[in-house]
Scaffold this motif. Structure first.
Motif, PDB file in Angstrom:
ATOM      1  N   ALA A 115       0.838  -1.192   0.000  1.00  0.00           N
ATOM      2  CA  ALA A 115       0.000   0.000   0.000  1.00  0.00           C
ATOM      3  C   ALA A 115       0.868   1.235   0.000  1.00  0.00           C
ATOM      4  CB  ALA A 115      -0.905  -0.010   1.228  1.00  0.00           C
ATOM      5  N   GLY A 116       1.816   1.273   0.919  1.00  0.00           N
ATOM      6  CA  GLY A 116       2.671   2.447   1.035  1.00  0.00           C
ATOM      7  C   GLY A 116       3.533   2.631  -0.199  1.00  0.00           C
ATOM      8  N   LEU A 117       4.003   1.534  -0.731  1.00  0.00           N
ATOM      9  CA  LEU A 117       4.943   1.632  -1.834  1.00  0.00           C
ATOM     10  C   LEU A 117       4.296   2.122  -3.116  1.00  0.00           C
ATOM     11  CD1 LEU A 117       7.025  -1.592  -1.263  1.00  0.00           C
ATOM     12  CD2 LEU A 117       7.782   0.757  -1.034  1.00  0.00           C
ATOM     13  N   ILE A 118       3.045   1.771  -3.282  1.00  0.00           N
ATOM     14  CA  ILE A 118       2.451   2.027  -4.576  1.00  0.00           C
ATOM     15  C   ILE A 118       1.470   3.177  -4.537  1.00  0.00           C
ATOM     16  CG2 ILE A 118       1.144   0.945  -6.435  1.00  0.00           C
ATOM     17  CD1 ILE A 118       2.423  -1.686  -5.366  1.00  0.00           C
ATOM     18  N   ALA A 119       1.095   3.573  -3.338  1.00  0.00           N
ATOM     19  CA  ALA A 119       0.100   4.627  -3.212  1.00  0.00           C
ATOM     20  C   ALA A 119       0.512   5.868  -3.982  1.00  0.00           C
ATOM     21  CB  ALA A 119      -0.109   4.967  -1.751  1.00  0.00           C
ATOM     22  N   SER A 120       1.807   6.168  -3.971  1.00  0.00           N
ATOM     23  CA  SER A 120       2.240   7.425  -4.568  1.00  0.00           C
ATOM     24  C   SER A 120       1.875   7.507  -6.042  1.00  0.00           C
ATOM     25  CB  SER A 120       3.743   7.592  -4.383  1.00  0.00           C
ATOM     26  OG  SER A 120       4.407   6.610  -5.127  1.00  0.00           O
ATOM     27  N   SER A 121       2.093   6.454  -6.763  1.00  0.00           N
ATOM     28  CA  SER A 121       1.841   6.536  -8.192  1.00  0.00           C
ATOM     29  C   SER A 121       0.361   6.763  -8.452  1.00  0.00           C
ATOM     30  CB  SER A 121       2.324   5.261  -8.883  1.00  0.00           C
ATOM     31  OG  SER A 121       1.674   4.148  -8.339  1.00  0.00           O
ATOM     32  N   ILE A 122      -0.481   6.158  -7.640  1.00  0.00           N
ATOM     33  CA  ILE A 122      -1.913   6.313  -7.835  1.00  0.00           C
ATOM     34  C   ILE A 122      -2.326   7.745  -7.510  1.00  0.00           C
ATOM     35  CG2 ILE A 122      -4.169   5.613  -6.995  1.00  0.00           C
ATOM     36  CD1 ILE A 122      -2.737   3.558  -8.708  1.00  0.00           C
TER      37      ILE A 122
ATOM     38  N   GLY B  98      -4.046   1.452  -0.390  1.00  0.00           N
ATOM     39  CA  GLY B  98      -3.537   0.091  -0.499  1.00  0.00           C
ATOM     40  C   GLY B  98      -4.279  -0.637  -1.595  1.00  0.00           C
TER      41      GLY B  98
ATOM     42  N   GLY C   7       8.248   5.983   0.224  1.00  0.00           N
ATOM     43  CA  GLY C   7       6.801   6.021   0.058  1.00  0.00           C
ATOM     44  C   GLY C   7       5.920   5.786   1.270  1.00  0.00           C
TER      45      GLY C   7
ATOM     46  N   ASP D  21       3.868   8.740   2.330  1.00  0.00           N
ATOM     47  CA  ASP D  21       3.095   9.442   1.306  1.00  0.00           C
ATOM     48  C   ASP D  21       1.651   9.566   1.769  1.00  0.00           C
ATOM     49  OD1 ASP D  21       2.333  10.664  -0.985  1.00  0.00           O
ATOM     50  OD2 ASP D  21       2.621   8.932  -2.299  1.00  0.00           O
TER      51      ASP D  21
END
Lengths: 298, 445
Positions: A9-16, B43, B149, B152
């Motif tokens: 969640a944390g890793l990919i949230a930014s791109s979204i 998420g 991230g 974020d």
């Protein structure tokens, strides 16, 4: 489970958030007038994305061809060395088998990302106990356990035959395996991640303690890829190219004292601070290496 | 063999389904979301990307808008502690809820690399404390994102990042020996010290404080990442105190022995006192003008032993009442420590070897304490809790202030029975940074 869910969640949230919410993205950027400066300077390990140079599309045909040739050469040697090893196992020559084990594996470890791209070959050849269902466990580490822990070659003939067949299958498949530039880039990082997660901890060779052979082979495999991509990288980000080169040199210098004859000392002889230093040198290399993707363009 | 990851995304899939079914559609973008919901949704959407876009369309469809209102919490100005200024933040700043402290060893032999690291840390810290992403490679699919991230979408949470350099920076390696102030050296050995090298020293330190532990951790993680190849972690310690939420009145926090800790601190709003106690001035080398010295002691508390001592013993040990924090014999926490008061038998009301009495001394020497409690799991040897205090103090002169007080305490403090100092370090906290400048510019420039 909870933790592993939160991580992506944390890793990919930014791109979204950035892709989906234009306003928010702008806000975020405008928040800090120094963001641009921050961006360039903060990312010492990240490449400077340069609009001018990224426009020219890189040609990786030659690098890919050369890498395939390297993989074939390594696989050829791998089959040959594995045959010597399995012959010794089948002939019940315990000491000879033990001596041939780690050197044979190095040819495999140098090209591990390729094997990983070939379905079940990696687990069949290189699974450790507990990696797979006990009934399906085969390959090098099963024999390793027999040789070092059980101190016998008894019952290993069939496993040895199977291992050689798997090695030959690998050799056959590398002729046609798909290799593209992104496999090269991610493969180099994967090789170092392999070291980071299992070799530097002594987990990979838990019975033979020959982890340093794998360590060196993984690093050499990554270095080969770096050498092939170097001309492209030098065009795109010369500072990154130099940093990676320097860190390879530093890591190999750190490994040099552990050489012993034609091989390497047992992992068990490493002191705690020596392991930590190796691990830190590895991280120091893997971090800039992970930014080689900058040559892939956007 | 490559390590396998199993069913990492099970829960995420569930969240996606929930969104797809529209059970949350009304709330997603119209209302302010709690952080937990926010995490859940980002998420889910992130997973959508991994799983081929299904989750993304689910989210967008549910919102019914091309540019949905941003669900990210907006940083209010009171949530940001400015990074730039004449002094570094995180010194006079009222202590935030959480601490992540990291000490680093430089691995480079080049002073140019040290300078580059401090420049990179400066720009990263400016981003971290304002809640923006680090670096410019956060959307490039071919590269690892330059910001890791996990913060974020979180507010800056009053994040401060305070940087210091250790005495070892001034050894022979970088040609800085002549710049070391004469009083800046490793602390002398104190009576009763039981220092473990794994908790001592360091060439550089980073103190990250925030009202959110994830925000503080994110800062240390990213700064360590940026340092890779130039410096490595030497030791780290997380710390906590009661949160603002649990203590809305903001009283003096209690340490793990149950007593209020920090009552006698100097007043950080008194600029003259801060110049006297904390900030180095023109008497210092130019590179420390506006800086301060930090003493760090990792103090393991023998809490099991403490918990077996009577309340009156505990109070006599501190010289204060546990409940109110007031000096023994007084009722107001901030009452003056009257060390001359005696009972009818002529015995001092506040034992002269109590912690308060010894720390106070004659009252002329002060320092600014900014400590955090820690709990680092259990001690496998004894089966007891490895808990204690990461003592941190700021002062303009380590020898005259921290060392003179600690000498007194180490020798006689009743509290010594209940604690042991296991770690020690000192750092010169650099002066603040102006926009466009960098940390340590006057030292390395």
């Amino acid at each position: 489970m909870k933790y592993s869910y939160a991580l992506p969640a944390g890793l990919i949230a930014s791109s979204i958030l950035f892709a989906g919410c234009g306003d928010n993205g702008n806000n975020n950027k405008g928040n800090n007038s120094n963001n641009e400066a921050a961006a360039t300077a903060a990312a010492t390990n990240a490449p400077a994305v340069n609009a001018e140079t990224s426009a020219a599309a890189a040609d990786f045909t030659s690098a890919i061809e050369q890498y395939r040739a390297y993989v074939i050469e390594q696989s050829d040697a791998f089959v040959k060395q594995t045959e010597g090893f399995t012959d010794a196992v089948k002939a019940g020559k315990l000491d000879e088998a033990k001596a041939l084990y780690a050197p044979a594996r190095m040819y495999y470890e140098r090209i591990e990302p390729i094997a990983e791209a070939l379905g079940d070959l990696d687990p069949n050849i290189d699974a450790r106990e507990n990696d797979v269902d006990p009934a399906e466990w085969r390959g090098f580490h099963k024999i390793e356990q027999a040789l070092w822990q059980n101190k016998t070659t008894n019952g290993m003939a069939e496993v040895a035959d199977q291992l050689l067949k798997d090695a030959q299958l690998l050799r056959a498949k590398v002729e046609t395996v798909d290799i593209d530039e992104s496999l090269l880039v991610t493969g180099a990082v994967e090789l170092l991640n392999e070291v980071s997660s299992s070799k530097v901890t002594g987990e990979e060779e838990r019975y033979s303690h020959t982890d340093l052979y794998d360590f060196v082979a993984n690093v050499e495999g990554a270095q080969k890829i770096y050498e092939l991509l170097k001309p492209e990288l030098a065009k795109k980000d010369p500072a990154l190219e130099k940093t990676i080169g320097d860190k390879f040199t530093a890591l190999l210098a750190e490994l040099a004292p552990f050489k012993s004859g034609d091989g390497y000392v047992s992992y068990e002889t490493l002191k705690e601070d020596e392991v930590r230093k190796l691990s830190q040198n590895l991280d120091a290399l893997a971090e800039p290496l992970s930014n080689m993707g900058t040559i892939l363009g956007v | 063999m490559k390590k396998k990851v199993n069913n990492l995304y099970d829960n995420g899939q569930e969240a996606i389904e929930e969104v797809k079914n529209g059970t949350k559609s009304g709330q997603i973008f119209d209302k302010k979301l709690s952080r937990r919901e926010m995490l859940r949704l980002t998420g889910a959407s992130g997973l959508g990307l991994l799983l081929g876009g299904g989750g993304v369309s689910g989210i967008l469809a549910a919102s019914g808008a091309v540019h949905p209102a941003a669900p990210a919490p907006q940083a209010s100005s009171e949530d940001i502690i400015p990074f730039y200024g004449s002094h570094q933040a995180g010194i006079l700043t009222p202590a935030q809820n959480f601490l992540c402290f990291a000490s680093f060893d430089l691995t480079t032999s080049s002073i140019a690399d040290v300078k580059k690291l401090l420049q990179s840390w400066t720009t990263a810290a400016a981003a971290l404390t304002s809640g923006t992403l680090i670096g410019n490679a956060n959307e490039n699919p071919n590269l690892p994102p330059s910001d890791t991230g996990e913060a974020d979408g979180l507010t800056p949470s009053k994040c401060t990042i305070t940087f210091g350099v250790g005495p070892s920076l001034f050894d022979g390696r970088y040609g800085l020996a002549s710049k070391r102030p004469s009083t800046f050296a490793d602390l002398p050995a104190f009576a009763g010290d039981s220092l473990d090298p794994q908790w001592c020293g360091g060439d550089l330190c980073v103190q990250a404080c925030a009202d959110d532990l994830q925000v503080a951790f994110h800062a240390i993680r990213n700064l360590a990442r940026i340092a890779r190849g130039t410096a490595v972690l030497r030791w780290t310690q997380e710390g906590f105190q009661r949160t603002g939420g649990a203590d809305p009145k903001g009283g003096t926090p209690r340490n793990l022995l149950g007593f209020k800790d920090g009552t006698g601190n100097p007043d950080v709003t008194d600029a003259a006192e801060m110049r006297e106690v904390v900030w180095c001035g023109s008497e210092s080398p130019a590179w420390m003008n506006g800086g301060t010295y930090m003493a760090v002691r990792r103090v393991r508390l023998r809490i099991e032993v403490w918990d077996r001592s009577s309340l009156s013993d505990q109070e006599a040990t501190f010289g204060r009442h546990r409940k109110s924090g007031a000096p023994i014999g007084a009722t107001d926490e901030f009452a003056k420590l009257n060390l001359d008061a005696a009972d009818p038998a002529g015995k001092p009301v506040i034992p002269p070897d109590s912690h308060s009495a010894l720390a106070h001394g004659d009252g002329t020497v002060k320092m600014l304490r900014r400590s955090y409690s820690f709990s680092s799991g259990m001690d496998l040897t004894t089966g007891q809790l490895d808990a204690g205090l990461l003592f941190i103090s700021f002062q303009k002169d380590l020898v005259k202030q921290f060392v003179s007080i600690q000498k007194r305490l180490a020798k006689n403090d009743r509290l010594n029975e209940y604690m042991v100092h296991t770690g020690s370090a000192v750092f010169a906290c650099l002066p603040g940074v102006r926009e466009g400048g960098y940390l340590g510019e006057a030292l390395l420039g």
